[in-house]
Write an enzyme that holds these catalytic residues in place. Sequence first.
Site, PDB file in Angstrom:
ATOM      1  CD  GLU A 125      52.987  74.954  36.062  1.00 51.53           C
ATOM      2  OE1 GLU A 125      52.589  76.015  35.551  1.00 51.53           O
ATOM      3  OE2 GLU A 125      52.319  73.900  36.053  1.00 51.53           O
ATOM      4  CE  LYS A 162      55.380  78.430  34.276  1.00 52.01           C
ATOM      5  NZ  LYS A 162      55.337  79.316  33.106  1.00 52.01           N
ATOM      6  CB  THR A 163      51.025  73.106  32.867  1.00 54.05           C
ATOM      7  OG1 THR A 163      50.888  74.282  33.662  1.00 54.05           O
ATOM      8  CG2 THR A 163      49.971  72.097  33.284  1.00 54.05           C
TER       9      THR A 163
END
Length: 467
Positions: free
Chosen positions: A165, A121-122
């Site tokens: 995110e 995600k990051t």
Amino acid sequence: MASGLPPAMDRPHFIGIGGAGMSGIAKILAQRGARVAGSDAKDSATAEALRALGATVHLGHAAGHLADDTTAVVISSAIRPDNPELARAAELGVPVVHRSDALAALMDGTRPIAVAGTHGKTTTTSMLAVSLAALGRDPSYAIGGDLDIPGSNALHGTGEIFVAEADESDRSFHKYAPEVAVVLNVELDHHANYASLEEIHESFETFAARIVPGGTLVISADHEGARELTRRLAAKGLPGVTVRTYGEAADADVHVTSIVPQGLRSEVTVHIDGAELTFDVSVPGRHYALNAVAALTAAVALGVPAEEMAPAIAAYTGVKRRLQLKGEAAGVQVIDSYAHHPSEMTADLEAIRGAVAAEARLLVLFQPHLFSRTQELGKEMGQALGLADASVVLDIYPAREDPIPGVTSTLIIDAARAAGAEVTALADRSAAASVLAGMARPGDLVLTMGAGDVTELGPEILDHLSK
């Protein structure tokens, strides 16, 4: 885009303001003109960056930190019910807002992209933020890690796009209503909150159902958990939502035809909407290349031309703690990795293997994160460490959890040794830097790995190597 403050958020107080997710929301509110305050257990560069924006950051937690005119107290799922500032909020009748609700309010009036998945995600959120900024779109963004300097995990931009995110760990991503939702993968994790993979799938189904009519779901065509989610959503239906798959699978809508490693970068070729595009990804590894394709697909869903977005992705050169080069000393490179789930560990170790000379030894300093995760996935973590030439495993970093009887790093070490890996247990964290420096030879690569404070040991290892 709307730039005003959400209701009751003009004088917020953040408990745990230095955390990755909390600090980003605090930063955006400060940039929008809120009088931000908060507390954290210890001082940090992130706290100092918030002070530079005018925020008041207290050290430690105490009821007296909460101002009488506070309009809302913002918390994360990590804040315990007996926190003194939380108790003070109840006495004053101050509303308590979860960080996900605060972030959802900040996205009102924008075109949100919410990036979800058990891992990646990051990186994907960062790729979107950096690439869109390079194109002059000036997006707002909230990321679970700093891009480069402390405090670079969030920004209030003037553009209409908001990239966020979306955290599945505590189901907080159910609060968002994105125009574009990205699902990178679906795996069992966060065992304190999910009892089974079935519960994980149900949670991601709820997230997908939050996509606004006319929006788009961007989802992996390669990852089996994501494909299963796609099948479930097709059976139930997502009215008014376009589903676009991406990946190396032959049936992917955005088809990746090649990923060519070129040292610490990759060259990626995709077929998208009848055209072939080749572009660079400035970080190593197949999984990062696929994250870049997810970012490309999401941006195109918002109307950004693919031929503009693809070369802009090269502007992304990494994010802190995601295979971040910390330095080199005595011919040894030290790299930091946030990987803490077996799939992430395997992906990062394979990426490094594919990017360095065949004769280079890969030495890993691994710190397990959470007792619950180690209990469920310790064996798989140990197997992943088999990709290293040698590993040192520290005690479990507890974060928000209390110990679980019988759950220690031994679960990982035993599994690694059973798989034939060379692994050393090290309970004394203070000795880790000297131990790794003593193991390393010129040409080797040392990888500090884990989601806890193992990241602080990279500079110490370099210091020992330089002596």
